[in-house]
Design an enzyme around this catalytic site. Structure first.
Site, PDB file in Angstrom:
ATOM      1  N   HIS A  69       4.392   1.509   0.273  1.00 38.13           N
ATOM      2  CA  HIS A  69       3.087   1.907   0.781  1.00 38.13           C
ATOM      3  C   HIS A  69       2.731   1.132   2.049  1.00 38.13           C
ATOM      4  O   HIS A  69       2.180   1.680   3.007  1.00 38.13           O
ATOM      5  CB  HIS A  69       2.043   1.671  -0.326  1.00 38.13           C
ATOM      6  CG  HIS A  69       0.626   1.825   0.123  1.00 38.13           C
ATOM      7  ND1 HIS A  69      -0.176   0.748   0.429  1.00 38.13           N
ATOM      8  CD2 HIS A  69      -0.132   2.923   0.327  1.00 38.13           C
ATOM      9  CE1 HIS A  69      -1.368   1.186   0.794  1.00 38.13           C
ATOM     10  NE2 HIS A  69      -1.386   2.492   0.745  1.00 38.13           N
ATOM     11  N   GLU A  72       4.552   2.551   4.900  1.00 37.99           N
ATOM     12  CA  GLU A  72       3.897   3.808   5.304  1.00 37.99           C
ATOM     13  C   GLU A  72       2.778   3.502   6.319  1.00 37.99           C
ATOM     14  O   GLU A  72       2.665   4.154   7.356  1.00 37.99           O
ATOM     15  CB  GLU A  72       3.347   4.508   4.062  1.00 37.99           C
ATOM     16  CG  GLU A  72       2.473   5.727   4.340  1.00 37.99           C
ATOM     17  CD  GLU A  72       1.172   5.690   3.552  1.00 37.99           C
ATOM     18  OE1 GLU A  72       0.101   5.613   4.199  1.00 37.99           O
ATOM     19  OE2 GLU A  72       1.211   5.724   2.300  1.00 37.99           O
ATOM     20  N   HIS A  73       1.949   2.491   6.016  1.00 32.71           N
ATOM     21  CA  HIS A  73       0.878   2.117   6.942  1.00 32.71           C
ATOM     22  C   HIS A  73       1.457   1.669   8.292  1.00 32.71           C
ATOM     23  O   HIS A  73       0.936   2.006   9.341  1.00 32.71           O
ATOM     24  CB  HIS A  73       0.059   0.959   6.364  1.00 32.71           C
ATOM     25  CG  HIS A  73      -1.070   1.395   5.486  1.00 32.71           C
ATOM     26  ND1 HIS A  73      -2.377   1.045   5.723  1.00 32.71           N
ATOM     27  CD2 HIS A  73      -1.096   2.173   4.371  1.00 32.71           C
ATOM     28  CE1 HIS A  73      -3.158   1.562   4.786  1.00 32.71           C
ATOM     29  NE2 HIS A  73      -2.409   2.248   3.952  1.00 32.71           N
ATOM     30  N   GLU A 144      -8.196  -1.543   0.636  1.00 30.85           N
ATOM     31  CA  GLU A 144      -7.810  -0.318  -0.071  1.00 30.85           C
ATOM     32  C   GLU A 144      -7.591  -0.629  -1.557  1.00 30.85           C
ATOM     33  O   GLU A 144      -8.036   0.107  -2.434  1.00 30.85           O
ATOM     34  CB  GLU A 144      -6.532   0.270   0.565  1.00 30.85           C
ATOM     35  CG  GLU A 144      -6.148   1.625  -0.010  1.00 30.85           C
ATOM     36  CD  GLU A 144      -4.884   2.219   0.635  1.00 30.85           C
ATOM     37  OE1 GLU A 144      -4.293   1.559   1.520  1.00 30.85           O
ATOM     38  OE2 GLU A 144      -4.510   3.331   0.244  1.00 30.85           O
TER      39      GLU A 144
END
Lengths: 427, 432
Positions: A69, A72-73, A144
Site C-alpha cells: 500500500h 502504491e502511494h 489514513e
C-alpha cells in the site's frame, strides 16, 4: 500483433485480449455510447505478499506490513514532480488502490484517452522514490490508518479476520500499522517494486468507448519487449482449518452494537472456474439461509434483532476463503445462535430448491447490471482475473451450478469449528 | 458546438395535479429505472413522519404484504432492486422510491418486466399493507425503533457526521438545521392512524416528480401517466426557496468530544451565491480550485505539503448556499491546519490562482459533468436538482457556462464567501 476477441452473446458484451512479448496481458471491454473511459494497470501483488523469494535468490525476504500500500502511494511521485498534476492537466481522475491480492493504478477520463493511457503505462513503470518523500508519506498514511481506526465498519470486519486467522497475513490491515510503516525505507520499497512490478506479473485493462486495436498498439509500442520472468515464489504460513479464536470484541464510539459472523473456508489450491463455482455456491447457501427473502431474515427483522444494515459477503481466493454476514443488532449473540440453529436445520432438511433457482435468476440480472458502470466492470474483471478466470465465466457458472452442489457446499463450508464472531460495542 | 452530451434533457411526458412525469430514453444501459420523488418543506412537524413513511411502506403492499414477499418478487424479476428513503436538498425534504430492473432486450424469457416492476412499485406507493384502514401496528413499532437507531447511528460515520453537524451549527434557527431523519423524541407520539393520515397527505398533496430512465417506450410512459391520473389529488403543497445569504459573521467555534482517534475539522462558510444566479458557475469553479480534487489548493497544501491529513476537501451545498471544508487530522493539529486552510481562502480572495489551477479545475469539472451521463441515478439527480434550484440547465449548457468563467469571476465569488463556523470533533482527553 495477435489479439483475439470473444463475444458473449447473452450478455451483449465482447472481450478483446492481447499478450505482449514481455508476458503482460492487455484487455479491452468496449462500452459504446459511454462518455467515461477507464483504464487500469494492475499487479498481482497485495498486502498479503510480505514474504517471498526474489527470482535468482535463495534466501527468503520478509518485508514490513503495509508496504504494498505504501508503494502504491509512492508511485505517484515522479522525477519531474507528482504525476497527479499531469493527469489533472489532462482533466482526468487518477487513483489507485491496494487489496490483499493486488495493487491497481487507474484513471477515468472523458477526453484525450490516448495521452492518459500512455501516462498510466509510463508512470507505473518508472518509480522515483527519495528518502525525504518516504518520510513525508508516513504522515499521510498515518492519518489514513487513524481514519480507519475510527471507522466501526472497517474495525468490525478486520477484527473478524484477526479472529479467524492465526497466521495468514489476511489478518493484517492492508495499510499496516503506524509501527510497521515506520520501518519502511526507500531500499525495501524498490526491492518490492522490482520483484512484483514485472510486466509478466501485471495486466492492463481498458473499459469504455475505445478502439481495442489502438489500445493494444499503445501497449505494444510502450512496454519494452523483454522476456517474461518466472513467477515470484511467495510464502504464506500454514493455516489450520479451525478459527484462531471464536470471538473478538472491542468498544468504540458507536450507538448500537455491530457484528460480523464469519466462516473460514478450507478450499485451497484450486484455480479457475471451480473457484467461482464454489464462491457462487457459498453465496447462494448464505443467502438462502439469511438473505432478504429468507425466513430467518424475516423473523430476526420482525423481532428487531437485525435492521436493513444486515448483509452478506463472500470472498474466495486461491489462498483463503471466507463468508461473512453481519450488521447492527441490540443482541449480536442471539443473532449468531439463531443463525447457527437455522444452519443446522438446513443441513438436516436440505435447502429450498425453488428459492435456489429464483436466486440464480436474480444473480444473472445482477451480473448484467454491473455492466452499467465502467468502474464496476473494471473492478470485477480485475478481482476475478488474478484467480485465473474471467468475469464472464460467471455466466457459465450460473448455467452449470446445481442445487445438489449448493447443498454439498453448505455442509463443507459452514462447519462449527470454522465459525468466528466479531462485535463492536458502544463505549 | 457541444458534442458527446447525448443524454439530453428529459422529455416531459405529462404534467397535471402537481405531478410531473419525465422520461430519459436511452439504450446505453443494461437496466431501466422508475423514480418517484415526493417533496415537502423541511419542517419539524413533518420531518420525522416523512422519514418514517418510506420505512413503513417498504415493509409491504396489499399484493406483497411482507418484505419477504417483496424480496422474492424482486428476485424473480431477475434481481430487480427496490429502495426508498428520505433526503434533504436545501430546505426541501424529499421522499423517494425507486426500482431498477433489467431492460427488456436482456430478459431471456419474454417477461414484461417494465409492467411487473411498475406494478410492484406503484403497489408499494399507493396500496400499502394496512390493517383496519391504518398501517400495521407491528410494522410501525419496528420501524420507529429502526428509525431511532438510524438517528442515533449518525455518530457512527465520523466523516459525514462532522460535515452535517457543521452545517447544522451554521444554520441554527433555520429549517436547514433539521436532520433528514427527524427527531427521536418525536417518534413516540406517532400513531398508526396519524401516520396513515400523513401518508394520505403525502400521496394527495406533495408535489411529485416521476422519472423514467432507460429503454422505455412511449406506450409505457403513457401507462405511468394513466396510473397517476387515477390518484385523488388535492391542493398541492407550496414549496419555498432555500437560499439564505449572510454577509457578515463572527466566526463561531464549536467543539464536540467523542471517543475518537482522529480529529475531524470542518470550516463552514456562507457562499452568498444563489443557485439560480449567473454567478453560480463561478462559485463551482471556486470550489473546484479550493478543494475539489487532487489539483486543489487544500489537497496540495494540507495533505501533500504539510502531510497533516489523508483527506482535505471542500464541498458546496448548492440550495442553501453553504460551503464546508473538511479534513481528518491529529487532534493536536487544529490550529496548524486552520492556519493553512485560511491561507488558501486568503489566496483565493486575492485572486492568487495559477493558470494550471484554473485549467485543471475546469477540465476536471468537465470530466465530472460528462461522467454523470453514464449513470441513471446521476442523470435523474441532476435534473431533479435543476428543478429544485429553479434553473433550467442541461449537461451541455452548464458546461458552457463553466468554460466561460474567468479568474476575475472566481475572485468575485471568493470575496462573497463568509466564514461562519469552525466545527471540531475531537477526543475527550484533549485539552482544547
Amino acid at each position: 500483433m495477435g489479439s483475439s476477441k470473444i463475444i458473449y452473446e447473452k450478455a451483449g458484451e465482447a472481450l478483446y485480449s492481447y499478450e505482449h512479448p514481455s508476458g503482460l496481458k492487455a484487455f479491452v471491454i468496449p462500452r459504446p455510447g459511454y462518455l467515461k473511459k477507464y483504464a487500469a494497470f494492475a499487479t498481482n501483488y497485495g498486502s498479503i505478499d510480505n514474504e517471498f523469494i526474489i527470482p535468482g535468490e535463495t534466501d527468503v525476504t520478509r518485508v514490513p506490513d503495509g508496504i504494498a500500500h505504501f508503494l502504491e502511494h509512492k508511485l505517484f511521485e515522479q522525477k519531474d514532480g507528482n504525476v497527479m498534476e499531469k493527469f489533472s492537466r489532462l482533466g482526468s481522475n487518477p487513483n489507485a488502490y491496494t487489496s490483499f491480492n493486488k495493487t491497481v493504478y487507474l484513471f477515468s477520463c472523458t477526453d484525450r484517452f490516448d495521452e492518459n493511457f500512455r501516462l498510466l503505462l509510463d508512470y507505473v513503470r518508472n518509480p522515483y522514490i527519495t528518502p525525504e518523500s518516504v518520510e513525508n508519506e508516513k504522515g499521510i498514511i498515518g492519518q489514513e490508518i487513524l481514519m480507519y481506526q475510527d471507522n466501526p465498519d472497517w474495525k468490525v470486519h478486520f477484527n473478524l479476520l484477526k479472529a479467524m486467522y492465526e497466521k495468514h497475513p489476511v489478518r493484517i490491515d492492508i495499510a499496516g500499522t503506524i509501527d510497521s510503516i515506520s520501518r519502511i525505507d526507500r531500499e525495501t520499497l524498490y526491492k518490492c517494486y522490482n520483484t512484483f512490478y514485472h510486466p509478466s506479473n501485471m495486466i492492463v485493462l481498458a473499459v469504455g468507448d475505445v478502439d481495442p486495436e489502438n489500445v493494444f498498439r499503445m501497449v505494444e509500442s510502450t512496454i519494452p519487449h523483454n522476456k517474461p520472468r518466472a513467477p515470484v515464489n511467495r510464502i504464506y504460513p500454514e493455516e489450520k482449518a479451525a478459527v484462531h479464536s471464536e470471538f473478538i470484541e472491542e468498544r468504540l464510539a458507536v450507538s448500537i452494537p455491530m457484528f460480523r459472523i464469519g466462516h473460514k473456508g478450507s478450499f485451497f489450491g484450486e484455480k479457475g472456474i471451480g473457484l467461482l463455482m464454489y464462491e457462487v455456491a457459498v453465496k447462494l447457501a448464505l443467502e438462502l439461509l439469511a438473505g432478504r427473502s429468507s425466513e430467518l431474515y424475516e423473523q430476526l427483522y420482525g423481532e428487531g434483532m437485525i435492521n436493513s444494515s444486515f448483509g452478506t459477503d463472500v470472498s474466495v481466493e486461491k489462498q483463503y476463503a471466507f463468508s461473512i454476514l453481519g450488521g447492527e443488532s441490540p443482541d449480536p449473540l442471539q443473532v449468531r445462535d439463531r443463525f447457527c440453529r437455522a444452519l443446522e436445520e438446513a443441513k438436516k432438511k436440505g435447502l429450498d430448491r425453488s428459492a435456489c433457482e429464483r436466486l440464480i435468476r436474480a444473480y444473472r440480472g445482477r451480473f448484467m447490471r454491473q455492466f452499467n458502470s465502467v468502474e464496476r466492470i473494471a473492478h470485477s474483471f480485475i478481482s476475478v482475473y488474478f484467480k485465473g478466470v474471467s468475469m464472464f465465466d460467471y455466466l457459465d457458472v450460473y448455467d452449470k451450478i446445481t442445487f445438489e452442489y449448493v447443498n454439498e457446499v453448505l455442509h463443507d463450508h459452514f462447519k462449527p469449528e470454522s465459525l468466528a464472531m466479531s462485535v463492536i460495542r458502544p463505549v | 458546438m457541444e458534442t458527446g452530451f447525448d443524454a439530453g434533457r428529459p422529455v416531459r411526458v405529462s404534467s397535471f395535479n402537481g405531478i410531473d412525469v419525465f422520461m430519459v430514453n436511452t439504450d446505453k444501459f443494461k437496466t431501466s429505472s422508475i423514480h418517484f420523488f415526493f417533496q415537502d418543506n423541511l419542517a419539524r412537524e413533518n420531518v420525522t413522519k416523512n422519514a418514517l413513511l418510506p420505512a413503513v411502506m417498504r415493509r409491504g403492499s396489499m399484493e406483497h404484504p411482507t418484505f419477504r414477499d417483496i424480496s422474492m418478487e424482486l428476485e424473480s424479476l431477475y434481481g430487480a432492486t427496490f429502495d426508498c428513503g428520505v433526503t434533504k436538498k436545501g430546505e426541501r425534504h424529499i421522499i423517494h422510491f425507486y426500482t431498477e430492473f433489467l431492460s427488456k432486450q436482456f430478459v431471456p424469457d419474454g417477461t414484461d418486466i417494465f409492467a411487473e416492476a411498475l406494478e410492484l412499485l406503484f403497489g408499494i406507493i399507493t396500496r400499502p399493507a394496512l390493517a383496519d384502514g391504518s398501517f400495521r401496528e407491528d410494522y410501525l413499532a419496528q420501524e420507529k425503533e429502526n428509525l431511532r437507531i438510524r438517528i442515533e447511528g449518525r455518530v457512527n460515520d465520523k466523516m459525514s457526521y462532522s460535515v452535517e453537524r457543521c452545517m447544522e451549527e451554521m444554520c441554527r434557527n433555520e429549517p436547514f438545521e433539521i436532520y433528514d431523519y427527524g427527531f427521536v423524541e418525536d417518534l413516540a407520539p406517532i400513531t398508526a392512524d396519524g401516520l396513515t393520515a400523513h401518508y394520505r397527505t403525502m400521496l394527495g398533496t406533495f408535489p411529485l416528480q416521476v422519472y423514467l430512465v432507460g429503454s422505455i417506450s412511449d406506450k409505457e410512459a403513457e401507462k405511468v401517466t394513466g396510473l397517476l391520473s387515477g390518484l385523488a389529488r388535492g391542493d398541492t403543497v407550496k414549496l419555498r426557496e432555500s437560499f439564505t445569504g449572510k454577509e457578515k459573521a463572527e466566526i463561531r467555534h464549536v467543539t464536540e468530544t467523542m471517543d475518537v482517534t482522529q480529529g475531524k475539522l470542518c470550516l463552514g462558510c456562507r457562499t452568498n451565491t444563489a443557485p439560480g444566479s449567473d454567478d453560480y458557475p463561478a462559485l463551482m469553479v471556486y470550489n473546484g480550485i479550493l478543494g475539489g480534487g487532487i489539483h486543489s489548493k487544500l489537497f496540495r497544501n494540507v495533505r501533500e505539503k504539510a502531510s497533516l491529513a489523508y483527506y482535505c476537501y471542500s464541498m458546496l451545498e448548492k440550495f442553501k448556499g453553504l460551503m464546508v471544508i473538511s479534513s481528518g487530522i491529529d487532534t493536536g493539529n487544529r490550529e496548524l491546519a486552520l492556519d493553512i486552510i485560511n491561507m488558501q481562502l486568503d489566496d483565493m480572495s486575492k485572486g492568487n490562482i495559477s493558470d494550471y489551477e484554473m485549467e485543471a479545475t475546469i477540465k476536471s469539472m468537465e470530466t465530472g459533468i460528462k461522467s454523470l451521463t453514464d449513470s441513471q441515478v446521476n442523470i435523474v439527480d441532476f435534473y431533479l436538482s435543476q428543478t429544485i434550484a429553479g434553473t433550467d440547465d442541461d449537461f451541455g449548457t452548464l458546461m458552457e457556462k463553466i468554460r466561460k468563467v474567468t479568474k476575475d469571476d472566481v475572485r468575485a465569488a471568493a470575496q462573497r464567501i463568509v466564514p461562519d463556523t469552525v466545527y471540531f470533533l475531537t477526543a475527550e482527553s484533549d485539552d482544547e
